[in-house]
Design an enzyme around this catalytic site. Sequence first.
Site, PDB file in Angstrom:
ATOM      1  N   HIS A  94      -2.151   0.740  -9.354  1.00  0.00           N
ATOM      2  CA  HIS A  94      -2.297   0.027  -8.401  1.00  0.00           C
ATOM      3  C   HIS A  94      -2.578  -1.349  -9.158  1.00  0.00           C
ATOM      4  CE1 HIS A  94      -4.272  -0.500  -4.579  1.00  0.00           C
ATOM      5  NE2 HIS A  94      -3.960  -1.657  -4.983  1.00  0.00           N
ATOM      6  N   GLU A 117      -3.429   8.856  -3.681  1.00  0.00           N
ATOM      7  CA  GLU A 117      -3.071   7.902  -4.904  1.00  0.00           C
ATOM      8  C   GLU A 117      -4.969   7.852  -5.113  1.00  0.00           C
ATOM      9  OE1 GLU A 117      -4.177   2.986  -5.101  1.00  0.00           O
ATOM     10  OE2 GLU A 117      -1.808   3.070  -4.656  1.00  0.00           O
ATOM     11  N   ARG A 125       0.670  -1.250  -0.143  1.00  0.00           N
ATOM     12  CA  ARG A 125       0.084   0.393   0.173  1.00  0.00           C
ATOM     13  C   ARG A 125       1.153   1.503   0.099  1.00  0.00           C
ATOM     14  NH1 ARG A 125      -3.206  -2.558  -0.790  1.00  0.00           N
ATOM     15  NH2 ARG A 125      -5.299  -3.372  -0.306  1.00  0.00           N
TER      16      ARG A 125
END
Length: 316
Positions: A279, A260, A232
């Site tokens: 991602h 993000e 993450r």
Amino acid sequence: MTSTPANDVWLPIAADEIEGLPEGLDYRFWDGGPDYPADPAHCAFYVVPYMKGPEVAARPLKGMDAVRVVQTLSAGIDHVEPGLGLLPAGVQLCNAKGVHEASTAELALTLVLASLRGFPAFAEGQEKEEWRSGFYPALADKSVLVVGYGSIGAAIEDRLEPFECARVVRVARSARTTGRGPVHAIGELPRLLPEADVVILSTPLNASTQGLVDAGFLAAMRDGALLVNVARGGVVDTSALLAELESGRLRAALDVTDPEPLPVGHPLWHAPHVLITPHVGGSTSAFLPRAKRLLAGQLTRFAAGEPVGNLVLTTS
């Protein structure tokens, strides 16, 4: 079929697309849209919409007074945790262990190889019609440190085995022994980081890992080392990483960032020696078949009154 209180199952995948779902439950399709498919108070089993963010994940929770299971379709649960306080005690939170290991491990190896072998420069050279030959680093004979040795970390090691690495070192929250060898406690990182050529992050995001990769962590990495993040974005201090990249001392390959999505104009986009993917660790053709099998198995156990799998925590 008429709904009965606390008998609804909210699914982000249409029920008729999932083989093996048990009868006796009322399946409602909800993929995070503005309108709910039914009264949240009648939901017994809530499958969180995939990749829709924490606001969508938590939005119906405050009305789910009778929910018994909350199931994510991600390995991490950080997007659901902010809403857990809205739930009654005794709700079981389950993750998607078994769904993302193959895809995320594939991407981790892709990022390592693409970065080491210079693929970003080759793609740029192709665009400019430049033949950029030369010698580039190989994964062979490198020391790799995997930080976060759960099921995804183990899957990454599976895929490292054929590449003739000098060694693979495993790190998790606490020390243990596996059939492959020792797993070191996270407190040993200051000793282990200087010995690694490649550091792969596959740890969950929680209070203990938020900002784990800070200036001190990065300073302990050897000159020229590669940091790969498939965990993450919040595990890494972006400002500290930018400083190392801009100095030219370290390299990075990132599937996740903080913030993000990475906004237009953010300096990380054009920092030297960084490869960024948006991602996509788990969002591959392997996702749906595995997610459907997981849901069919979990709901079969739930309907039969048996314990569900992949239990992460129970609300109190």
